[in-house]
Design an enzyme around this catalytic site. Sequence first.
Site, short mmCIF file in Angstrom:
data_model
loop_
_atom_site.label_atom_id
_atom_site.label_comp_id
_atom_site.label_asym_id
_atom_site.label_seq_id
_atom_site.Cartn_x
_atom_site.Cartn_y
_atom_site.Cartn_z
N LYS A 106 0.94 -1.27 0.06
CA LYS A 106 0.01 -0.02 -0.03
C LYS A 106 0.70 1.25 -0.02
CE LYS A 106 -4.03 -1.78 2.83
NZ LYS A 106 -4.95 -1.73 1.86
N GLU A 151 -6.06 -9.60 0.85
CA GLU A 151 -5.56 -10.66 1.89
C GLU A 151 -6.71 -11.19 2.62
OE1 GLU A 151 -5.19 -7.73 2.67
OE2 GLU A 151 -6.14 -7.52 4.59
N ARG A 178 -9.94 -11.64 2.06
CA ARG A 178 -10.79 -12.47 1.59
C ARG A 178 -10.16 -13.85 1.59
NH1 ARG A 178 -11.15 -9.44 -3.92
NH2 ARG A 178 -11.32 -7.64 -2.48
N1 BES Z 1 -8.08 -3.89 4.57
C1 BES Z 1 -8.16 -3.32 3.09
C2 BES Z 1 -9.60 -2.69 2.85
C3 BES Z 1 -9.82 -1.31 3.50
C4 BES Z 1 -8.77 -0.01 3.04
C5 BES Z 1 -10.77 -1.08 4.20
C6 BES Z 1 -9.11 0.82 3.55
C7 BES Z 1 -10.94 0.18 4.80
C8 BES Z 1 -10.09 1.09 4.41
C9 BES Z 1 -8.17 -4.70 2.21
O1 BES Z 1 -7.38 -5.61 2.66
C10 BES Z 1 -7.60 -4.19 1.08
O2 BES Z 1 -6.66 -3.76 0.88
N2 BES Z 1 -8.40 -4.40 -0.01
C11 BES Z 1 -8.15 -4.02 -1.40
C12 BES Z 1 -8.60 -5.01 -2.36
C13 BES Z 1 -8.06 -4.64 -3.73
C14 BES Z 1 -6.65 -4.90 -3.84
C15 BES Z 1 -8.76 -5.64 -4.66
C16 BES Z 1 -8.73 -2.81 -1.76
O3 BES Z 1 -9.94 -2.42 -1.31
O4 BES Z 1 -8.30 -1.45 -2.35
ZN ZN Z 2 -7.02 -5.84 4.84
MN MN Z 3 -5.26 -5.64 2.10
#
Ligand code: BES
Ligand code: ZN
Ligand code: MN
Length: 470
Positions: A249, A321, A323
Amino acid sequence: MPNEQTHQAEHIVREYLTEESTTAIPIVPLSRGFIKEWLAGESADVAAWVEASGFTAEAGHICLLPGANGRLDRVLFGRDEDDPWTWAHLPAKLPKGVYRIATALDAADADWAAVGWSLACYQFIRYQSRKGRDWPTLVWPAAARRDQVVLTVEAQCLVRDLVNTPSADMGPEELAGAASALALRTGGQIRTIVGDDLLQEGYPAIHAVGRASTRAPRLIDLKWGDENAPKVTLVGKGVCFDSGGLDLKGASNMKLMKKDMGGAAHVLALASMIVAAKIPVRLRVLIPAVENSVSGNAFRPLDVLSTRKGLTVEVGNTDAEGRLILADALAEGDREKPDLLIDLATLTGAARTALGPDLPAMFSPNDELATDILAAADDAKDPIWRLPLWKNYRRLLDSKIADINNASDTAYAGAITAALFLQEFVSPATPWVHFDIFAWNPTARPGRPEGGEAMAIRALYRMIAHRHPL
Ligand code: BES
Ligand code: ZN
Ligand code: MN
């Protein structure tokens, strides 16, 4: 370090809610439309004071009324009957002292007055050397259902404490410590499968996601109640920090990711409510607890993982991750054919883009269950919004080399594709519902400080209590 919870909620209820007191200062709740009528029954002095103070019974505003001796005689309080959080304005605005609500409240309002007051007294002070603020005290409103108030406040504060704790002190082990403390306190059983044992015991996806961290991944498995009672199983995403893995990230997106165990905090809190209320169910809580880290042995983009259910998953993105670990936990929960299978997870940014921070997204193939939850959400004033498990988007997760991909290549419908991914690991016959939550207040409001926050658990508690009467 073993879990060091502050037991905020117990402290709050003990200190800031009290028994009847003859010297308590009355708080007079007034709605905007009623202030004129109320003033007509008061002396000209009172009317002049209220006017001079500029008090118009605006929601959350107060007016301190002096008595003849110059002491505080009464407090006028602008109340919005449609917004129970208005009660939470009071503690921060009142001088230290003991107060009571002057008008008779029905049970629901009395509960909210006590809950709102208590939640406004929450402070996360674990890392501060100065003492927290001391608040005024409220006499329990007569009609309040005290047990319900206490279990609600405790659950809400547990989520806040767990989520607010920095990841350094809330890794997979400490999260298991919090689960174990809850089990000990409430007579539950706990079993934890740690590290490489996950491979022997058939949880390959949890292992793959968590293996790069020096803090070993684990599956936390809690149980309460009679084996023959209806089975309610809660699954919570326990990513103790989400760096994104190798598909790292960016800084601003990574910053808040200590809260990525919010789903786990929610299921522990909801379990504490169900157990405290002695709802007659066989309750199970499953928490896959990992840190999504970067290291030489990290899982990689386009690796293919096996899962508990046997489906193979191509890793489109290591940042999807949640899911993956939920897939293994849901498959295990589903195996015993529960009467209710609920998961809560901080799963996608897309759910936040769609609904903002306050509205959890709900997904369920079961209309009856979804309808019951929405009704309970209304009653509990705990808002939830249903989104569709839109089958036509399943193709966005097609993989050329595995059974499914964990991430879609498009930027569209991210919350829905995440939910569709999870659905693959639950049998169609299981009454299942998935919540994509934020678990965080980005800005402070009265009773809801900036930081970790519980969402949807009051609604879920109500729905479960309604389905399984004592
Ligand atoms: N934990 C995050 C989702 C998240 C991000 C929740 C910001 C609340 C605020 C999750 O693990 C994630 O990184 N999801 C990605 C999925 C994508 C890579 C398909 C997302 O939502 O961008
Ligand atoms: Zn996450
Ligand atoms: Mn993530």
